[in-house]
Design a protein around this motif. Structure first.
Motif, PDB file in Angstrom:
ATOM      1  N   LEU A 144       0.832  -1.199   0.000  1.00  0.00           N
ATOM      2  CA  LEU A 144       0.000   0.000   0.000  1.00  0.00           C
ATOM      3  C   LEU A 144       0.872   1.256   0.000  1.00  0.00           C
ATOM      4  N   ASP A 145       1.950   1.221   0.768  1.00  0.00           N
ATOM      5  CA  ASP A 145       2.875   2.362   0.791  1.00  0.00           C
ATOM      6  C   ASP A 145       3.498   2.585  -0.584  1.00  0.00           C
ATOM      7  N   ILE A 146       3.971   1.516  -1.206  1.00  0.00           N
ATOM      8  CA  ILE A 146       4.592   1.620  -2.534  1.00  0.00           C
ATOM      9  C   ILE A 146       3.595   2.154  -3.556  1.00  0.00           C
ATOM     10  N   ALA A 147       2.351   1.667  -3.477  1.00  0.00           N
ATOM     11  CA  ALA A 147       1.312   2.081  -4.426  1.00  0.00           C
ATOM     12  C   ALA A 147       0.690   3.424  -4.045  1.00  0.00           C
ATOM     13  N   ASP A 148       1.094   3.983  -2.903  1.00  0.00           N
ATOM     14  CA  ASP A 148       0.555   5.235  -2.402  1.00  0.00           C
ATOM     15  C   ASP A 148      -0.970   5.185  -2.259  1.00  0.00           C
TER      16      ASP A 148
ATOM     17  N   ILE B  86      -8.182  -5.608   3.318  1.00  0.00           N
ATOM     18  CA  ILE B  86      -7.759  -4.216   3.172  1.00  0.00           C
ATOM     19  C   ILE B  86      -9.038  -3.399   3.093  1.00  0.00           C
ATOM     20  N   VAL B  87      -9.178  -2.430   3.984  1.00  0.00           N
ATOM     21  CA  VAL B  87     -10.385  -1.613   4.033  1.00  0.00           C
ATOM     22  C   VAL B  87     -10.019  -0.136   4.016  1.00  0.00           C
ATOM     23  N   SER B  88     -10.978   0.671   3.551  1.00  0.00           N
ATOM     24  CA  SER B  88     -10.805   2.119   3.581  1.00  0.00           C
ATOM     25  C   SER B  88     -12.168   2.738   3.811  1.00  0.00           C
ATOM     26  N   GLU B  89     -12.341   3.329   4.979  1.00  0.00           N
ATOM     27  CA  GLU B  89     -13.624   3.955   5.285  1.00  0.00           C
ATOM     28  C   GLU B  89     -13.762   5.302   4.588  1.00  0.00           C
ATOM     29  N   ASP B  90     -12.645   5.981   4.372  1.00  0.00           N
ATOM     30  CA  ASP B  90     -12.686   7.313   3.775  1.00  0.00           C
ATOM     31  C   ASP B  90     -12.967   7.278   2.280  1.00  0.00           C
ATOM     32  N   ALA B  91     -12.268   6.397   1.549  1.00  0.00           N
ATOM     33  CA  ALA B  91     -12.408   6.365   0.088  1.00  0.00           C
ATOM     34  C   ALA B  91     -12.258   4.936  -0.431  1.00  0.00           C
ATOM     35  N   PRO B  92     -13.275   4.080  -0.158  1.00  0.00           N
ATOM     36  CA  PRO B  92     -13.162   2.676  -0.570  1.00  0.00           C
ATOM     37  C   PRO B  92     -12.996   2.491  -2.082  1.00  0.00           C
ATOM     38  N   GLU B  93     -13.511   3.424  -2.870  1.00  0.00           N
ATOM     39  CA  GLU B  93     -13.394   3.305  -4.333  1.00  0.00           C
ATOM     40  C   GLU B  93     -11.944   3.363  -4.800  1.00  0.00           C
ATOM     41  N   LEU B  94     -11.062   3.967  -3.984  1.00  0.00           N
ATOM     42  CA  LEU B  94      -9.650   4.043  -4.358  1.00  0.00           C
ATOM     43  C   LEU B  94      -8.947   2.685  -4.269  1.00  0.00           C
TER      44      LEU B  94
END
Length: 169
Positions: free
Chosen positions: A30-34, A52-60
């Motif tokens: 994730l760090d490498i892919a930013d 892997i989850v993202s509450e702020d911007a799951p579409e990313l």
């Protein structure tokens, strides 16, 4: 024998270790892919479960899923290889990104239930669309729960589930 030395405890500890190794590997990716994402760890169905989850911007996170989950499958394979490299043992860990597999599981359960109903009504064999191993396993589980028999036929990437009437074994 104390609770700390039971086989179940060692299995849980091994699965937790797999999850931790996978999480470290995926955080680096994730760090490498930013990409921003959090890693959730669990144990489900005797496997390490990593999401892997993202509450702020799951579409990313969608690039990590790809078309029909192809990138997710490849990422899962790479993550399993990272665990193998660290532990020397093959891993059966399951990776999900942004709930893709969970949603796909629900869709497949519905498809499988419809196919089971068709087989029960018609008494004939039904073949489904090609699916990856995860998807076929979901369908096989639904079919078995309904008391019918299924198997996989064909070769990748066209491997698919065939559901048989209860009398055809």
């Amino acid at each position: 024998m104390s609770a700390d030395t039971t086989p179940e405890k060692s299995t849980v500890a091994r699965l937790e270790e797999e999850g931790e190794i996978a999480a470290d590997y995926l955080e680096e990716l994730l760090d490498i892919a930013d990409l921003d994402g959090d890693i959730d760890l669990d144990i489900k169905h005797d496997r390490a479960a990593v999401e892997i989850v993202s509450e702020d911007a799951p579409e990313l996170l969608s690039p990590l899923v790809g078309r029909d989950g192809e990138v997710l499958e490849a990422l899962q394979d790479l993550t399993r290889l990272a665990v193998l490299a660290r532990t020397g043992e093959r891993s059966r860990l399951m990776l999900d990104v942004g709930g893709y597999r969970a949603g796909r599981r629900s869709e497949l359960e519905s498809v499988a239930q419809d196919a089971v109903a068709r087989v029960q009504e018609s008494g004939t064999t039904v073949s489904l669309e090609p699916m990856n191993a995860f998807e076929r396993k979901v369908v096989h589980d639904v079919v078995a729960a309904a008391g019918l028999v299924s198997d996989s036929a064909g070769t990748e990437p066209n491997r698919h589930v065939v559901i048989h009437p209860a009398t055809a074994h």
